[in-house]
Structure formats: structure tokens, C-alpha cells
Write a protein that holds these residues in place. Sequence first.
Motif, PDB file in Angstrom:
ATOM      1  N   ARG A 281     -64.882  28.975  26.132  1.00  0.00           N
ATOM      2  CA  ARG A 281     -64.150  28.646  27.230  1.00  0.00           C
ATOM      3  C   ARG A 281     -63.138  29.953  27.785  1.00  0.00           C
ATOM      4  N   TYR A 282     -63.073  29.919  28.878  1.00  0.00           N
ATOM      5  CA  TYR A 282     -62.159  30.852  29.579  1.00  0.00           C
ATOM      6  C   TYR A 282     -61.232  30.158  30.803  1.00  0.00           C
ATOM      7  N   ASN A 283     -60.445  31.117  30.840  1.00  0.00           N
ATOM      8  CA  ASN A 283     -59.532  30.716  32.120  1.00  0.00           C
ATOM      9  C   ASN A 283     -60.217  31.021  33.421  1.00  0.00           C
ATOM     10  N   ILE A 284     -60.680  32.016  33.604  1.00  0.00           N
ATOM     11  CA  ILE A 284     -61.617  32.114  34.801  1.00  0.00           C
ATOM     12  C   ILE A 284     -62.923  32.832  34.342  1.00  0.00           C
TER      13      ILE A 284
ATOM     14  N   ALA B 177     -54.826  36.317  31.305  1.00  0.00           N
ATOM     15  CA  ALA B 177     -56.087  35.198  31.093  1.00  0.00           C
ATOM     16  C   ALA B 177     -57.221  35.652  30.544  1.00  0.00           C
ATOM     17  N   ARG B 178     -58.013  34.562  29.862  1.00  0.00           N
ATOM     18  CA  ARG B 178     -59.201  35.027  29.273  1.00  0.00           C
ATOM     19  C   ARG B 178     -60.408  34.939  30.168  1.00  0.00           C
TER      20      ARG B 178
ATOM     21  N   HIS C 196     -67.345  23.106  36.221  1.00  0.00           N
ATOM     22  CA  HIS C 196     -66.581  23.969  34.999  1.00  0.00           C
ATOM     23  C   HIS C 196     -67.729  24.573  34.316  1.00  0.00           C
TER      24      HIS C 196
ATOM     25  N   ARG D  88     -62.042  27.084  33.512  1.00  0.00           N
ATOM     26  CA  ARG D  88     -61.175  26.440  34.108  1.00  0.00           C
ATOM     27  C   ARG D  88     -61.237  26.608  35.575  1.00  0.00           C
ATOM     28  N   HIS D  89     -61.323  27.813  35.954  1.00  0.00           N
ATOM     29  CA  HIS D  89     -61.774  28.182  37.439  1.00  0.00           C
ATOM     30  C   HIS D  89     -62.829  28.850  37.589  1.00  0.00           C
TER      31      HIS D  89
ATOM     32  N   SER E  79     -61.940  23.555  41.415  1.00  0.00           N
ATOM     33  CA  SER E  79     -62.123  24.422  40.370  1.00  0.00           C
ATOM     34  C   SER E  79     -62.801  25.593  40.691  1.00  0.00           C
TER      35      SER E  79
ATOM     36  N   THR F 167     -54.926  30.571  41.113  1.00  0.00           N
ATOM     37  CA  THR F 167     -55.443  30.226  39.837  1.00  0.00           C
ATOM     38  C   THR F 167     -54.434  30.192  38.702  1.00  0.00           C
ATOM     39  N   LEU F 168     -53.581  31.338  38.615  1.00  0.00           N
ATOM     40  CA  LEU F 168     -53.023  31.635  37.520  1.00  0.00           C
ATOM     41  C   LEU F 168     -51.399  31.078  37.890  1.00  0.00           C
TER      42      LEU F 168
END
Length: 417
Positions: free
Chosen positions: A3-6, A27-28, A121, A133-134, A301, A329-330
Motif C-alpha cells: 500500500r502506498y500514498n501515491i 509519502a510512501r 486504487h 490512495r492516489h 483518486s 494529494t498531500l
Amino acid sequence: MERYNIVVIGAGSGGLVVAAGAAGLGARVALAEKHRMGGDCLNTGCVPSKALLAAAKALQHAREGGRFGLNLPEPGPQDWKAVQAWVRSTQAHIAPHDSVERFTGLGVEVFQGAARLKSAHEVEIAGKTVWGRHLVVATGSRATVPEIPGLVEAGFLTNETVFEIAGRPGSLVVMGGGPIGTELGQAFARLGTKVTIVSSTPHLCAKEDPDVAEVLAARLRLEGVTILDGSRATRVSLRNGKKVVTVARPGGVEVEVEADEILVAVGRTANVDGLGLEEAGVKFSRKGIEIDEKCRTNVPSIWAVGDVAGGPLFTHWAGHQARVVIRNTLFPGSTKHDLANLPWTTFTEPEIAHVGLSETNAKAKGVSHQVFKVNFDDVDRAVCDGESEGTFAKVVAGPKGEILGATIVHPRAGDLL
């Protein structure tokens, strides 16, 4: 499932800025690239073209030494392989900045393989599915190939292949009179190729004012380039080892132009194929992915930046959009991209640099305006540098003098702008 933020698809100008910027803010980030890091700019666009232009410019200036009172020998035939080596050395110098190693060091997890959206996603990359997430699509564009009878059979070059040719062609037909066509056309002409530019628009660099484009056209003609404005290639054939392009001229007249090679530079096509956009519910067309002013698609997303999102096809525009996406996004808010003051430069000689509203657009839109124009013949430094002939700067201003736009045509227009 990781799982990643972006999750970013595409490691060109836009994708790299998103990945580096987001990772730098904690961010990851996952970054997928199926071909070469650096995208079009490093591998087939900005970097190799500007390096080739620099070599051609140096050669041309050596030829023109006499006008400064210098007694220089006339440059002879040039070694194409040596010029290619220069181009490749510039790419090699810049490549580490865009490399897997650098981005891994920044904390980005880089996946080398084709990516496809599976949902709003989920992204499948080389058989592995990751969650973000994005999701940011930054897959760029490729050269548009017109449907001209005989073109494919005869063979042609694009910006993606022209830098790899084994030898400099003795003659070249350039299809397209925009920035790519004029830049590369002038470069090859200066290196000794007989160049003909076939442009469907009334004048070169159609986004520019006619008086601006004419300064460039006059310079190209002076350097031996043949320009066929308001014309289009209708068919291509092979004859005695040459490629023969039939060109429809204004008034219905047809002419034939023989050349060793054909360079296609009539526009770009967004790389939307094979991305799973339909499955993810993302709206798009052949022109690119539809986005709003925040660079967001109709799927909340999923975001898109750069050439794949249509609009201006500039490296710096992709970078600007990438920063908009990072902020939205952040740090969700109302950050938007701003087209009104987008600058651009065509790196011919003279260069053409522009920002804001042009004189032509102001007239077309009925905007009340006035034009202030200064010829570089009136600028001492330009005269001393031998850069004054025919060049000028002009500002389009509103009724109260507020600046609406500006255009400069000069050998260093980009720096001046």
C-alpha cells in the motif's frame, strides 16, 4: 498487497517530479516505468534535440565569423558520428538525475514494467498488484503519424528515431512547421543537409504572430531551408533510391520533393492505450485524459499530468502540474494549474519566446489592447553582439498599460523572457 500514498505511472518529467516531491515530503511512493527512466525529455526530446542544436549553432557561428572581421577557414564536412557522440554524452551526464538508483535513494520504490489500472486504487505492474490512495498517470505522448499513402512503406523518422540514424541524410523533408520541425530542420540544414519543411499552417510556428514567424522563416531561408507553407503531403513513393513526397500547394498545384529521409513532426498523440482507463472509469479521448484545474480526473483518486492529459506539451508544464498534484494529494486544498501565464520558447535561431496573450489572440478575442514594440536595432548590446538584424520584442498591454502578454524573437529570447 503493498500500500502506498501515491502510485505514479510513468517516469518522464511529470511523473518524476511527483515521485521525488511526494517522497521528499514523507509519502510512501511507488513509481512504474515500462521503458526508460527520464521519458521523452531525456531520451528523445529536450535533451538530445538541444544538444544537436548546440552543435549546429557552433558550426553556423564558425561560418559567420567573417561578419565580425574574423578570418576563419570555411568548415568542411562534419563527422555525424562525432556529433552523435556529443548528443549521447549530454544524455549520459544528465541521466543519473533521472535514474532508478537516484529515486530509490530518495525513498521511492521503482517498478520497471508495464502498469495497468485495475480499479480506482489498484494498479497491476508486471504481474504484481499494488494499492495507492492516489494514482497519478504520467505516461506522456508519442509522435503522431499521419495517414499518408505510401509513408509507412517508404519509411520515416520521428523525434524518437532521428537521433539514432547511422549517417546524416543528404536531404530531408520535414512534415510539420511547429517547434520540433523548425528546430530539427534548422539543425540538420546547418550540418549540411538540404532541408524542405512542409507546413499545413499559413506560416511556421502557427501559435505565434505572423510577424514573429516571418523573422524565423527569413532566417531559415537564408540558411538554405525551403519552406512550403499552407501545404500538405498527399502521398509518398520510392524512386531511384529516393523518397518522393507529393505536396499539395495552395491553389491546387502539386509539387514533388525528393529526399533521402522524411522527418514526421506533425503533432503528438497521448499514450492512453493499455492503461486500463476504461476499467477504472476514467474519461479520456485520443487527445488525452480529461482533467480539471487541479489535475484530477473524474475518478477522485486518479490524477493525470503532462502530455497524457492533453493541453500544452511542454516539460515545464508537466512539472508545474506535478507540483499541483503533490499539493492537492498531500495537502488537500484548492491549488490549480495556471495556463494564463505559461511561457514557452522555440529554440531555433533566432529563438521565439512567448508568454500570455499574443497580439493575434487579443484581436481575435476582441480584447482592448495596445502593442509596444522595440526593434533590437535600437538596443546597443544587441548591435554589438551582432544579434539585432530583424529581431524585436513586443508587449501586449491593456488600456491602462497592464501587461497581457509578450513575445521576443531574438537569439537569446528564452533567457530574456
